[in-house]
Design a protein around this motif. Sequence first.
Motif, mmCIF file in Angstrom:
data_model
loop_
_atom_site.group_PDB
_atom_site.id
_atom_site.type_symbol
_atom_site.label_atom_id
_atom_site.label_comp_id
_atom_site.label_asym_id
_atom_site.label_seq_id
_atom_site.Cartn_x
_atom_site.Cartn_y
_atom_site.Cartn_z
ATOM 1 N N SER A 1 0.703 -1.135 -0.032
ATOM 2 C CA SER A 1 -0.066 -0.021 -0.084
ATOM 3 C C SER A 1 0.907 1.253 0.160
ATOM 4 O O SER A 1 0.438 2.158 -0.183
ATOM 5 N N ALA A 2 2.032 1.070 0.280
ATOM 6 C CA ALA A 2 2.953 2.304 0.076
ATOM 7 C C ALA A 2 3.051 3.013 -1.176
ATOM 8 O O ALA A 2 3.319 3.987 -1.384
ATOM 9 N N ARG A 3 2.565 2.266 -2.110
ATOM 10 C CA ARG A 3 2.736 2.855 -3.565
ATOM 11 C C ARG A 3 1.359 3.217 -4.102
ATOM 12 O O ARG A 3 0.887 3.606 -5.103
ATOM 13 N N TRP A 4 0.176 3.029 -3.012
ATOM 14 C CA TRP A 4 -1.253 3.475 -3.546
ATOM 15 C C TRP A 4 -1.418 4.946 -3.433
ATOM 16 O O TRP A 4 -0.920 5.261 -2.252
ATOM 17 N N LEU A 5 -1.976 5.536 -4.134
ATOM 18 C CA LEU A 5 -2.171 6.652 -3.993
ATOM 19 C C LEU A 5 -3.428 6.990 -4.665
ATOM 20 O O LEU A 5 -3.994 6.510 -5.373
ATOM 21 N N GLN A 6 -4.148 8.317 -4.569
ATOM 22 C CA GLN A 6 -5.571 8.578 -4.933
ATOM 23 C C GLN A 6 -5.075 9.814 -6.334
ATOM 24 O O GLN A 6 -4.360 10.724 -5.706
ATOM 25 N N LEU A 7 -5.936 9.392 -7.282
ATOM 26 C CA LEU A 7 -5.733 10.411 -8.341
ATOM 27 C C LEU A 7 -7.188 10.895 -8.567
ATOM 28 O O LEU A 7 -8.143 10.508 -8.838
ATOM 29 N N ALA A 8 -7.178 12.478 -8.536
ATOM 30 C CA ALA A 8 -8.367 12.990 -8.511
ATOM 31 C C ALA A 8 -8.305 13.731 -10.054
ATOM 32 O O ALA A 8 -7.378 14.399 -10.225
ATOM 33 N N THR A 9 -9.454 13.968 -10.497
ATOM 34 C CA THR A 9 -9.630 14.431 -11.909
ATOM 35 C C THR A 9 -11.229 15.183 -11.966
ATOM 36 O O THR A 9 -11.643 15.056 -11.091
ATOM 37 N N VAL A 10 -11.136 15.910 -13.020
ATOM 38 C CA VAL A 10 -12.495 16.752 -13.180
ATOM 39 C C VAL A 10 -13.028 16.255 -14.306
ATOM 40 O O VAL A 10 -12.301 15.941 -15.555
ATOM 41 N N ASP B 1 -18.448 16.753 -16.938
ATOM 42 C CA ASP B 1 -19.603 17.655 -16.568
ATOM 43 C C ASP B 1 -19.166 18.388 -15.260
ATOM 44 O O ASP B 1 -20.046 18.898 -14.509
ATOM 45 N N GLY B 2 -17.804 18.546 -15.088
ATOM 46 C CA GLY B 2 -17.352 19.494 -14.200
ATOM 47 C C GLY B 2 -17.402 19.025 -12.739
ATOM 48 O O GLY B 2 -17.040 19.740 -11.708
ATOM 49 N N LYS B 3 -17.614 17.889 -12.704
ATOM 50 C CA LYS B 3 -17.739 17.217 -11.242
ATOM 51 C C LYS B 3 -16.500 16.445 -10.962
ATOM 52 O O LYS B 3 -15.633 15.911 -11.877
ATOM 53 N N PRO B 4 -16.005 16.249 -9.775
ATOM 54 C CA PRO B 4 -14.688 15.961 -9.513
ATOM 55 C C PRO B 4 -15.050 14.143 -9.372
ATOM 56 O O PRO B 4 -16.099 13.677 -9.077
ATOM 57 N N ARG B 5 -13.711 13.432 -9.582
ATOM 58 C CA ARG B 5 -13.853 12.198 -9.643
ATOM 59 C C ARG B 5 -12.441 11.475 -8.998
ATOM 60 O O ARG B 5 -11.460 12.306 -9.140
ATOM 61 N N VAL B 6 -12.533 10.629 -8.187
ATOM 62 C CA VAL B 6 -11.220 10.129 -7.457
ATOM 63 C C VAL B 6 -11.017 8.764 -7.310
ATOM 64 O O VAL B 6 -12.237 8.080 -7.384
ATOM 65 N N ARG B 7 -9.891 8.012 -7.614
ATOM 66 C CA ARG B 7 -9.733 6.630 -7.364
ATOM 67 C C ARG B 7 -8.303 6.175 -7.042
ATOM 68 O O ARG B 7 -7.587 7.299 -7.203
#
Length: 188
Positions: free
Chosen positions: A24-33, A36-42
């Motif tokens: 899990s040390a290499r897991w990170l969250q990527l946030a995009t737009v 439709d202008g709404k945020p997405r994260v994964r």
Amino acid sequence: MSPTLPPWRPLLKAACQREGRSVSARWLQLATVSADGKPRVRTLVCRGWADADQLDLFSDGRSSKINDLHHQPAAELCWLFPKARQQYRLRGTMRLITTHDDPQACQAAWEGLTATGRAVWGWPTPEQPLNPAAEFPRELESTTPLPGHFVVLRMHVLGVERLNLGTHPHQRWRWVAETGWREEPLNP
Ligand SMILES: Cc1cc2nc3c(=O)[nH]c(=O)nc-3n(C[C@H](O)[C@H](O)[C@H](O)COP(=O)(O)O)c2cc1C
């Protein structure tokens, strides 16, 4: 690789090393737009550094984040290191490197994955309705032809914020590329 690392790179590396061998040390969250202008994260896996300020992620060109990034290449990564009690937020612009753009780089990345890591690129199109009859391989060998939907997401980092909860008071430092990565201490 640039000869000098920005000052936040050794700090980030030290925090990552505190996690030991934890995957899990290499897991990170990527946030995009999204369009439709709404945020997405994964969550994604950090695949390493292509340069001092360029971080690589791998993904599926058929997934929604790719549309998001075509629409808005600005993105943010959030990387938590629980043992070090530190959070890094990396802001920048994302370049999509497809098998068409750079077949050699994609092939090298593909061969560098484990057989189980490669398998997900052999699965049906993400987010489509599940077909119970579809095949989901557990492994794909390195000799499997590079799928056309394999994509390297390369973030050019333009700004970094580090929050350290391990001190009193907490430390919040910011660096931006524009100032030559000058360290700015901020209120946490
Ligand atoms: C621990 C973990 C690691 C993941 N690593 C990746 C990865 O490296 N690349 C990727 O595309 N998706 C990865 N995923 C799946 C994504 O979080 C996400 O579900 C998928 O990419 C679809 O995202 P999208 O619909 O927003 O495009 C991972 C998920 C988890 C829980």
